[in-house]
Scaffold this motif. Structure first.
Motif, PDB file in Angstrom:
ATOM      1  N   GLN A  16      19.019  48.665   5.662  1.00 31.16           N
ATOM      2  CA  GLN A  16      18.082  49.745   5.952  1.00 31.16           C
ATOM      3  C   GLN A  16      16.713  49.401   5.366  1.00 31.16           C
ATOM      4  OE1 GLN A  16      19.957  53.150   4.148  1.00 31.16           O
ATOM      5  NE2 GLN A  16      19.930  52.278   2.113  1.00 31.16           N
ATOM      6  N   TRP A  17      15.703  49.965   5.967  1.00 28.95           N
ATOM      7  CA  TRP A  17      14.333  49.744   5.500  1.00 28.95           C
ATOM      8  C   TRP A  17      14.081  50.656   4.312  1.00 28.95           C
ATOM      9  CZ3 TRP A  17       9.252  52.210   6.964  1.00 28.95           C
ATOM     10  CH2 TRP A  17       8.157  51.401   6.578  1.00 28.95           C
ATOM     11  N   THR A  18      13.546  50.098   3.226  1.00 27.44           N
ATOM     12  CA  THR A  18      13.327  50.888   2.014  1.00 27.44           C
ATOM     13  C   THR A  18      11.976  51.588   2.005  1.00 27.44           C
ATOM     14  OG1 THR A  18      12.367  49.006   0.809  1.00 27.44           O
ATOM     15  CG2 THR A  18      14.768  49.317   0.676  1.00 27.44           C
ATOM     16  N   ALA A  19      11.025  51.094   2.809  1.00 26.62           N
ATOM     17  CA  ALA A  19       9.655  51.645   2.829  1.00 26.62           C
ATOM     18  C   ALA A  19       9.002  51.565   1.458  1.00 26.62           C
ATOM     19  CB  ALA A  19       9.648  53.087   3.343  1.00 26.62           C
ATOM     20  N   ARG A  20       9.284  50.498   0.746  1.00 25.33           N
ATOM     21  CA  ARG A  20       8.633  50.229  -0.540  1.00 25.33           C
ATOM     22  C   ARG A  20       8.207  48.761  -0.550  1.00 25.33           C
ATOM     23  NH1 ARG A  20       9.148  54.455  -3.860  1.00 25.33           N
ATOM     24  NH2 ARG A  20       8.269  53.283  -5.598  1.00 25.33           N
ATOM     25  N   ASP A 129      -2.055  49.548   4.147  1.00 22.38           N
ATOM     26  CA  ASP A 129      -2.242  48.222   4.751  1.00 22.38           C
ATOM     27  C   ASP A 129      -1.335  48.142   5.971  1.00 22.38           C
ATOM     28  OD1 ASP A 129      -2.445  45.596   5.519  1.00 22.38           O
ATOM     29  OD2 ASP A 129      -1.991  44.749   3.551  1.00 22.38           O
ATOM     30  N   PRO A 130      -1.884  48.055   7.176  1.00 24.21           N
ATOM     31  CA  PRO A 130      -1.057  48.006   8.398  1.00 24.21           C
ATOM     32  C   PRO A 130      -0.034  46.883   8.395  1.00 24.21           C
ATOM     33  CG  PRO A 130      -3.376  48.289   8.937  1.00 24.21           C
ATOM     34  CD  PRO A 130      -3.316  48.002   7.473  1.00 24.21           C
ATOM     35  N   ALA A 131      -0.336  45.811   7.667  1.00 19.87           N
ATOM     36  CA  ALA A 131       0.578  44.664   7.637  1.00 19.87           C
ATOM     37  C   ALA A 131       1.884  44.979   6.913  1.00 19.87           C
ATOM     38  CB  ALA A 131      -0.109  43.472   6.973  1.00 19.87           C
ATOM     39  N   ASP A 132       1.903  46.065   6.149  1.00 21.28           N
ATOM     40  CA  ASP A 132       3.115  46.435   5.412  1.00 21.28           C
ATOM     41  C   ASP A 132       4.183  47.045   6.313  1.00 21.28           C
ATOM     42  OD1 ASP A 132       1.992  45.618   3.015  1.00 21.28           O
ATOM     43  OD2 ASP A 132       1.259  47.624   2.496  1.00 21.28           O
ATOM     44  N   TYR A 133       3.800  47.411   7.529  1.00 21.26           N
ATOM     45  CA  TYR A 133       4.689  48.212   8.370  1.00 21.26           C
ATOM     46  C   TYR A 133       5.226  47.415   9.554  1.00 21.26           C
ATOM     47  CZ  TYR A 133       2.585  51.993   5.698  1.00 21.26           C
ATOM     48  OH  TYR A 133       2.147  52.791   4.669  1.00 21.26           O
ATOM     49  N   PRO A 134       6.551  47.443   9.770  1.00 19.48           N
ATOM     50  CA  PRO A 134       7.104  46.826  10.980  1.00 19.48           C
ATOM     51  C   PRO A 134       6.563  47.550  12.206  1.00 19.48           C
ATOM     52  CG  PRO A 134       8.842  47.359   9.396  1.00 19.48           C
ATOM     53  CD  PRO A 134       7.593  48.030   8.922  1.00 19.48           C
ATOM     54  N   SER A 135       6.592  46.864  13.321  1.00 25.08           N
ATOM     55  CA  SER A 135       6.155  47.501  14.561  1.00 25.08           C
ATOM     56  C   SER A 135       7.156  48.569  14.979  1.00 25.08           C
ATOM     57  CB  SER A 135       6.018  46.459  15.670  1.00 25.08           C
ATOM     58  OG  SER A 135       7.297  45.981  16.054  1.00 25.08           O
ATOM     59  N   ALA A 136       6.731  49.456  15.853  1.00 24.69           N
ATOM     60  CA  ALA A 136       7.624  50.500  16.361  1.00 24.69           C
ATOM     61  C   ALA A 136       8.818  49.890  17.082  1.00 24.69           C
ATOM     62  CB  ALA A 136       6.851  51.434  17.284  1.00 24.69           C
ATOM     63  N   ILE A 139      11.259  48.395  14.122  1.00 21.43           N
ATOM     64  CA  ILE A 139      11.747  49.221  13.014  1.00 21.43           C
ATOM     65  C   ILE A 139      13.235  49.565  13.169  1.00 21.43           C
ATOM     66  CG2 ILE A 139      11.033  51.404  14.083  1.00 21.43           C
ATOM     67  CD1 ILE A 139      10.981  50.484  10.314  1.00 21.43           C
ATOM     68  N   ARG A 140      13.708  49.800  14.387  1.00 28.15           N
ATOM     69  CA  ARG A 140      15.128  50.163  14.568  1.00 28.15           C
ATOM     70  C   ARG A 140      16.051  49.046  14.138  1.00 28.15           C
ATOM     71  NH1 ARG A 140      19.437  51.499  14.142  1.00 28.15           N
ATOM     72  NH2 ARG A 140      20.631  53.149  15.167  1.00 28.15           N
ATOM     73  N   ALA A 141      15.610  47.812  14.316  1.00 29.71           N
ATOM     74  CA  ALA A 141      16.443  46.666  13.952  1.00 29.71           C
ATOM     75  C   ALA A 141      16.617  46.527  12.442  1.00 29.71           C
ATOM     76  CB  ALA A 141      15.842  45.386  14.519  1.00 29.71           C
ATOM     77  N   LYS A 142      15.836  47.270  11.667  1.00 31.10           N
ATOM     78  CA  LYS A 142      15.959  47.235  10.208  1.00 31.10           C
ATOM     79  C   LYS A 142      17.196  47.988   9.726  1.00 31.10           C
ATOM     80  CE  LYS A 142      12.022  45.099   9.303  1.00 31.10           C
ATOM     81  NZ  LYS A 142      11.983  43.792   8.604  1.00 31.10           N
TER      82      LYS A 142
END
Length: 283
Positions: A16-20, A129-136, A139-142
Motif C-alpha cells: 500500500q502507498w504510505t503517502a509519506r 512537490d508534484p514529483a512526490d506523487y504517483p500519477s492517477a 496510484i491503484r497499482a500501489k
C-alpha cells in the motif's frame, strides 16, 4: 496422521502507498536553523495531510494482518504461518470478505486521489512537490493484497539426485517440520496461558482496574482454540473447557462482587499451575 494432512502454510502480502516521504531539503533547512547536522533528525513529509480515506485503508490493513496472526501459528520463516485445516474454511471466508472491504476502501481513495492532491497542494504550500506523487494511472497499482497457500513440506521426494544426498534432505525436512510442529503447539498453549495469567494477576489485586476486554479476550481465544488445536491435544481441550466454564464471568460481576473476584483469581491461578505442567511436556 502427518502434519501435512492437518495443516497448510499461508503467506499474507499487503502492499500500500504510505503517502509519506523523506524531505531532504526541509531536513537540511531545520538542521541549518538550529546549527546542527542532518544526522540530528529527519523530516518525513505527510503527502496527503488531513486525509481520512487513506487512513481507513491503513487501519483495515492492520486489522487484517492482526487477524492473520491470530488465526495462524508460527512456522519458522518470516511471513509464513501455519494454518490448521480445521480453521481453513472459516478463516479464508472471513479473509476474502475483509479483502473485499479493503478493496472498496482502496477504490474510494483512488477515486478521490486527484482532489486529495489538490487539497495537499493548498495545505503544504512550499513543501508541495508534484514529483512526490504517483500519477492517477499508477496510484491503484500501489495497492495489492493476496493470501498464498502452500502444502506443508513432505519427505516424499521424486527427484534425480544421489541417494545419500536425498536422504540428507529428507532428514532435514523431517526435522524442520517436527520442530515447527512443536513450536506451533507451544504457541497454542501459550496463547491460552497468557489470557489466564492476565486474569489471575488482575483479579488477585482487589485494587487493580481491568477492562471488559480482559474477559472478552479470554472468551475469544476459547472460541478459536478448537480450530487451532491441529493435533487434537486432549489436555489443551480440557484446559480450554475449564477456562470457559470457570473464568468467563461477566466483568461487572467480577468488579462488584469481591468474593467472586477472589475465587475467580484462585481458579485462574490453579489453571495456570495445571497448564504449566502440560506446557513443560510440550517443549
Amino acid at each position: 496422521m502427518n502434519l501435512n494432512d492437518r495443516a497448510l502454510l499461508v503467506q499474507l502480502s499487503i502492499s500500500q502507498w504510505t503517502a509519506r516521504k523523506f524531505d531532504k531539503r526541509t531536513t537540511k533547512e531545520v538542521a541549518d536553523a538550529h546549527g546542527t547536522t542532518t544526522a540530528a533528525g529527519r523530516y518525513n513529509k505527510a503527502l496527503l495531510p488531513m486525509n481520512d480515506l487513506l487512513d481507513h485503508v491503513h487501519k483495515k490493513s492492520t486489522h487484517i494482518r492482526t487477524k492473520y496472526y491470530d488465526n495462524t501459528l508460527p512456522w519458522g520463516i518470516d511471513g509464513t504461518q501455519m494454518l490448521p485445516t480445521s480453521n481453513y474454511l472459516q478463516f479464508m471466508t472471513e479473509f476474502r470478505k475483509e479483502r473485499d472491504e479493503w478493496n472498496i476502501l482502496v477504490n474510494n481513495f483512488v477515486d478521490n486521489y486527484d482532489t486529495l492532491k489538490d487539497d495537499a497542494k493548498r495545505i503544504l504550500g512550499s513543501l508541495y512537490d508534484p514529483a512526490d506523487y504517483p500519477s492517477a494511472v499508477d496510484i491503484r497499482a500501489k495497492f495489492h493484497m493476496d493470501m498464498a497457500v502452500y502444502p506443508v513440506p513432505s519427505t516424499d521426494f521424486r527427484v534425480a539426485i544421489a541417494s545419500e544426498e536425498l536422504s540428507r534432505i529428507q532428514q532435514d525436512v523431517e526435522r524442520r517440520v517436527k520442530d515447527a510442529e512443536q513450536a506451533a503447539l507451544q504457541e497454542v498453549w501459550q496463547r491460552l496461558f497468557d489470557r489466564v495469567k492476565h486474569m489471575a494477576e488482575k483479579l488477585a489485586d482487589p485494587k487493580a482496574i481491568f477492562r471488559d476486554s480482559m474477559v472478552e479476550n479470554a472468551r475469544e481465544i476459547c472460541a478459536l482454540l478448537p480450530r487451532l488445536n491441529f493435533n487434537d491435544d486432549p489436555n489443551l481441550e480440557a484446559m480450554r473447557q475449564q477456562v470457559e466454564a470457570t473464568l468467563l464471568k461477566h466483568p461487572d460481576a467480577l468488579r462488584n462482587d469481591p468474593d467472586l473476584r477472589r475465587d475467580t483469581a484462585a481458579e485462574a491461578k490453579a489453571i495456570m499451575d495445571k497448564m504449566g505442567a502440560f506446557m513443560h511436556n510440550v517443549k
